[in-house]
Design a protein around this motif. Structure first.
Motif, short mmCIF file in Angstrom:
data_model
loop_
_atom_site.label_atom_id
_atom_site.label_comp_id
_atom_site.label_asym_id
_atom_site.label_seq_id
_atom_site.Cartn_x
_atom_site.Cartn_y
_atom_site.Cartn_z
N HIS A 96 -15.13 32.46 8.87
CA HIS A 96 -13.84 32.36 8.19
C HIS A 96 -13.66 33.46 7.15
CE1 HIS A 96 -10.70 29.87 5.91
NE2 HIS A 96 -10.20 30.11 7.08
N THR A 140 -7.27 27.35 8.54
CA THR A 140 -8.02 26.82 9.68
C THR A 140 -9.16 25.87 9.30
OG1 THR A 140 -7.46 28.81 10.87
CG2 THR A 140 -9.27 27.52 11.76
N LYS A 168 1.48 31.16 6.94
CA LYS A 168 0.59 31.66 8.00
C LYS A 168 0.32 30.52 8.96
CE LYS A 168 -1.75 35.37 5.59
NZ LYS A 168 -0.70 36.36 5.81
N1 LIG Z 1 -7.09 32.08 6.40
C1 LIG Z 1 -6.06 31.69 7.34
C2 LIG Z 1 -5.60 32.92 8.09
C3 LIG Z 1 -4.38 32.64 8.91
C4 LIG Z 1 -3.75 33.91 9.45
O1 LIG Z 1 -4.01 35.03 8.97
N2 LIG Z 1 -2.90 33.74 10.47
C5 LIG Z 1 -2.17 34.85 11.03
C6 LIG Z 1 -2.08 34.70 12.54
S1 LIG Z 1 -3.66 34.71 13.32
C7 LIG Z 1 -0.75 34.85 10.50
O2 LIG Z 1 -0.17 33.80 10.29
N3 LIG Z 1 -0.17 36.03 10.30
C8 LIG Z 1 1.17 36.16 9.86
C9 LIG Z 1 1.27 36.97 8.61
O3 LIG Z 1 0.23 37.44 8.12
O4 LIG Z 1 2.37 37.16 8.12
C10 LIG Z 1 -6.60 30.61 8.25
O5 LIG Z 1 -7.82 30.46 8.31
O6 LIG Z 1 -5.83 29.88 8.90
#
Ligand SMILES: N[C@@H](CCC(=O)N[C@@H](CS)C(=O)NCC(=O)O)C(=O)O
Length: 214
Positions: free
Chosen positions: A97, A64, A50
């Protein structure tokens, strides 16, 4: 800093903004989410697959808040200097978060979209009220600098809420005067605007994030 689409990736915006505010020069690598092969590309950088992912000298940090905490170890000004303000900033950052699920699901970040309308359920309204309450409370009680951010000077909590200001703009969510003023602070910030400027030029469409189109 490895990020997703600037138009849609709210978590990427948060970590990227915190990094920008440190003033460190950094390279960014954008990966278009949900395009063929995107997961393999992400896996090459992080087992969590992610964005955002912060890579320093070949060492990857993902998620994050973990990235923000890592940056704050070298740049303590990313958290308020005053201890109780710092604790409060951490509380609301963690709350963002782990929470606001209804708001985040129904009102996805979509930087280039304006004038969108979505049905506001009780759960979404509760999330909106809570955000407005956080912004208002922080702005009334700030004691970590005289600036226009939640605690005065910019801190990680501002990065955590930046995509919410973007969402409120896209979906025309009205707030009280103090919260509206704070939203303007976020949306007029030079770094946030730089992110937007890139985001609006992107051409990918993620259908599930195109909520509220007429
Ligand atoms: N808990 C993670 C969440 C990260 C997240 O969900 N990122 C999304 C984009 S905003 C992502 O990479 N999505 C791709 C997927 O779920 O396959 C953080 O805080 O960074």
């Amino acid at each position: 800093m490895i990020i997703g689409n600037k138009n849609y990736s709210s978590w990427s915006l948060r970590a990227w903004l915190a990094l920008r505010k440190t003033g460190i020069a950094f390279a960014e690598k954008r990966i278009a989410l949900f395009e063929p092969g995107f997961r393999e590309i992400l896996l090459a950088h992080s087992p969590a697959a992610k964005v955002p992912i912060y890579v320093e000298s070949g060492f990857a940090i993902w998620d994050t808040l973990a990235i923000c905490e890592y940056l704050a170890e070298k740049h303590p000004a990313l958290w308020p200097a005053e201890r109780k303000s710092r604790a409060r900033a951490r509380s609301i950052s963690a709350e963002m978060h782990s929470g606001f699920q209804a708001l985040r699901t129904a009102l996805p970040m979509n930087c280039r979209a304006v004038g969108r309308r979505v049905g506001i359920t009780t759960d979404i309204a509760m999330d909106i009220d809570r955000v407005e309450g956080i912004w208002t409370d922080c702005r009334k009680n700030r004691r970590s600098g005289d600036g226009p951010w939640l605690f005065g000077d910019f801190c990680i909590a501002d990065a955590m809420f930046a995509p919410v200001a973007s969402r409120f703009r896209t979906y025309d969510i009205n707030c009280n005067e103090i919260a509206t003023e704070y939203m303007q602070t976020v949306l007029s910030d030079a770094d946030v605007r730089a992110w937007y400027a890139d985001g609006v030029l992107e051409t990918e469409i993620i259908e599930e994030d195109e909520a509220g189109a007429a």
